[in-house]
Design an enzyme around this catalytic site. Structure first.
Site, short mmCIF file in Angstrom:
data_model
loop_
_atom_site.label_atom_id
_atom_site.label_comp_id
_atom_site.label_asym_id
_atom_site.label_seq_id
_atom_site.Cartn_x
_atom_site.Cartn_y
_atom_site.Cartn_z
N SER A 265 -9.44 -0.13 -2.15
CA SER A 265 -9.37 0.72 -0.95
C SER A 265 -9.04 -0.12 0.28
O SER A 265 -9.78 -1.04 0.64
CB SER A 265 -10.72 1.44 -0.78
OG SER A 265 -10.93 1.74 0.57
N GLU B 249 0.63 4.11 1.38
CA GLU B 249 0.86 4.73 2.70
C GLU B 249 1.99 4.00 3.45
O GLU B 249 2.86 4.63 4.06
CB GLU B 249 -0.42 4.69 3.54
CG GLU B 249 -0.22 5.35 4.88
CD GLU B 249 -1.34 5.09 5.87
OE1 GLU B 249 -2.50 4.95 5.46
OE2 GLU B 249 -1.04 5.03 7.07
N HIS C 164 0.84 -1.20 0.00
CA HIS C 164 0.00 0.00 0.00
C HIS C 164 0.88 1.26 0.00
O HIS C 164 1.89 1.30 0.69
CB HIS C 164 -0.90 0.00 1.24
CG HIS C 164 -1.99 1.02 1.19
ND1 HIS C 164 -1.76 2.33 1.52
CD2 HIS C 164 -3.29 0.94 0.80
CE1 HIS C 164 -2.89 3.01 1.37
NE2 HIS C 164 -3.83 2.18 0.93
N ASN D 147 -9.03 0.62 3.51
CA ASN D 147 -9.95 0.68 4.66
C ASN D 147 -11.24 -0.06 4.37
O ASN D 147 -11.83 -0.66 5.26
CB ASN D 147 -10.16 2.13 5.13
CG ASN D 147 -11.00 2.93 4.18
OD1 ASN D 147 -12.21 2.89 4.25
ND2 ASN D 147 -10.36 3.65 3.26
#
Ligand code: SF4
Length: 281
Positions: A217, A127, A125, A219
């Site tokens: 996504s 992040e 990911h 989350n």
């Protein structure tokens, strides 16, 4: 059949902010220069598609940006990419979510104090890649792992969209190794925590769950994982077109939860479609 929609849905603060920054950057350039986003500005294909129609060019590699402006997504970017953007003399617009920035600052501070910083999250990911670039470590099995034997000062941060259960599991696995000191930071963002808590509440009361949001996504995938692992029939969908009537056969209550990059409009469309399909039941 009853349809229950989570009170906390639609875009989170960080996503709203990133979209606003992208729209403002596009409007101020008026098509006069290239506006790139490095990867998807948020992880929702429908929203990214709409921004692309307004002129946003999504690139995977910074070498694909020639002249113009690069927008860093809500997930942040690795330090070497930021350096490259500056070296190439491209304009940089930073849409990194402040919650993610907070995790960056924690990592930098810990690093300067001699801690081996361990990031628990999906290593692919963006992040996590950005956080890992600040730790100076390379990821193994989803975490940046401390190297060497005992006497280590270790510290943990989480991907902002991680579930608390995954975070704790990761911490316990690593603490089986030698260490002299361990510090744990709760860097899971409050929006993520709230959505996960609502999903857990619905799981006690509903017999089918709709998890709405981009398949890419993190989350939303985490919400889906929580729902699936509970044993309640759960479906991860991006749009109302994916809904199948058979999912609701003999069901009494359907819970609808959504990821942080899901527009309110989509949640409404999905709820309407379920209600239409279930009319009279
Ligand atoms: S989910 Fe949390 S960390 Fe991610 S963009 Fe939204 S507010 Fe920021």
């Amino acid at each position: 059949m009853q349809v229950r929609v989570a009170s906390h849905s639609g875009f989170c603060f960080g996503v709203k902010r990133a979209i606003k920054i992208a729209e403002k950057t596009l409007a101020s350039s008026k098509g006069a220069k290239n506006i790139y986003s490095l990867g998807s500005i948020i992880h929702n294909p429908q929203v990214v598609g709409a921004l692309s129609k307004k002129g946003l060019k999504v690139i995977k590699d910074i070498n694909d940006a020639r002249t113009g402006t690069v927008i860093i997504s809500s997930h942040g970017a690795p330090i070497e990419i930021v350096t490259k953007i500056k070296k190439k003399k491209l304009d940089l617009v930073d849409a990194t979510c402040p919650f993610v920035k907070n995790a960056h600052n924690i990592v930098k501070d810990l690093k300067s104090k001699g801690y081996d910083v361990i990031v628990i999250g999906d290593k692919k990911h963006p992040e996590v890649k950005a956080l890992l670039s600040l730790t100076g470590a390379s990821p193994t099995a989803g975490v940046a792992h401390p190297r060497g034997g005992g006497g280590k000062k270790v510290a943990f941060v989480s991907q902002t969209t991680q579930s608390k259960d995954n975070y704790l599991r990761g911490i316990f696995d690593i603490l089986k190794e030698d260490f002299s000191e361990a510090r744990i930071f709760n860097t899971i963002c409050s929006d993520t925590a709230q959505r996960q808590a609502l999903a857990k509440k619905f799981l006690k009361e509903c017999d089918v769950m709709m998890v709405v949001g981009g398949k890419n996504s993190a989350n939303t995938r985490r919400l889906y994982q929580i729902c699936r692992e509970s044993g309640v029939d759960s479906h991860h969908i991006e749009t109302e077109k994916e809904i199948k009537k058979k999912w609701f056969f003999k069901k009494k209550s359907c819970g609808v939860v959504s990821g942080a990059s899901t527009p309110d409009e989509m949640v409404k469309k999905i709820t309407k479609k379920i209600k239409t399909l279930m009319k009279g039941r």
